[in-house]
Design a protein around this motif. Structure first.
Motif, PDB file in Angstrom:
ATOM      1  N   TRP A  17      -6.129   4.556  -8.406  1.00  0.00           N
ATOM      2  CA  TRP A  17      -7.156   3.655  -7.870  1.00  0.00           C
ATOM      3  C   TRP A  17      -7.791   2.772  -8.934  1.00  0.00           C
ATOM      4  N   THR A  55      -1.304  -9.469  -2.188  1.00  0.00           N
ATOM      5  CA  THR A  55      -0.225  -8.605  -1.703  1.00  0.00           C
ATOM      6  C   THR A  55       0.916  -8.529  -2.713  1.00  0.00           C
ATOM      7  N   TRP A 102       0.829  -1.212   0.000  1.00  0.00           N
ATOM      8  CA  TRP A 102       0.000   0.000   0.000  1.00  0.00           C
ATOM      9  C   TRP A 102       0.861   1.259   0.000  1.00  0.00           C
TER      10      TRP A 102
END
Length: 213
Positions: free
Chosen positions: A79, A120, A69
């Motif tokens: 986004w 991830t 992140w």
């Protein structure tokens, strides 16, 4: 403009300015760290179940998730690119259902753990490739031409697949028939194969022409 998975996006963010070789090597080390498991001799289902009570493993995954992140925000927080990662959850769901056929609880835990790790890693990969062009990677790592071309084909595959899917969706009518859906998917896959084969042939000829000079 249609976004494509792992495609380069021009910009001047902090991630854009970091050396390409550093980003690629970090991505490789990061992926290994996310999926590395010290209890590799145990059964996978047992590992997955024990991870839930293993603080070190939970902290490990949490830290990796926060790093992904952080890199995302340092890259300008695009986004819209998050939508491209929905395939991770599709694969994770299929794997979870497959594992649950052996053991309901263990399969569910294993699937959730795998999906979290996969997301991830894919999240960071999307950020790295979105801020790093193939030319930068080749110049930074001094890769041989054949390896550089191979890496360049990764975003090309997703780009062409996206175009084929859009074209196929525009031509066919909506159908709930699973046989028709499967046939359409095979047709799209076949089209992708021939498109990439044609591109590979064009690249081969271009390389030969440059070498001959």
């Amino acid at each position: 403009m249609e976004l494509t998975l792992f495609s380069y996006r021009r910009g001047n963010s902090i991630m854009h300015r970091i050396n390409a070789g550093v980003k690629i090597l970090f991505l490789i080390a990061f992926s290994f760290f996310v999926f590395w498991n010290p209890s590799s001799n145990q059964d996978e289902a047992v590992i997955a179940k024990s991870v839930l009570v293993n603080r070190a493993a939970i902290i490990n995954l949490s830290v990796c998730f926060l790093i992904s992140w952080l890199c995302f925000f340092l890259a300008g927080a695009n986004w819209k690119s998050l939508v491209l990662l929905r395939f991770v959850f599709v694969i994770g769901l299929l794997l979870t259902l497959l594992k649950m056929t052996d053991s309901l609880i263990d399969g569910l835990v294993y699937g959730l753990l795998y999906t979290a790790r996969f997301f991830t890693t894919a999240f960071l990969a999307q950020t790295v490739f979105e801020t790093t062009s193939m030319i930068q990677i080749q110049d930074s790592l001094h890769l041989p031409q054949i390896i550089s071309l191979s890496i360049n084909f990764i975003p090309q595959i997703f780009y062409e697949w996206n175009k084929i899917k859009l074209a196929s969706r525009a031509r066919r009518t909506k159908s709930k028939n699973p046989i028709k859906k499967a046939a359409a998917f095979l047709y799209e896959l076949e089209s992708l194969f021939f498109v990439m084969l044609n591109k590979a042939e064009n690249v081969r000829r271009a390389v030969e022409n440059r070498t001959a000079r």
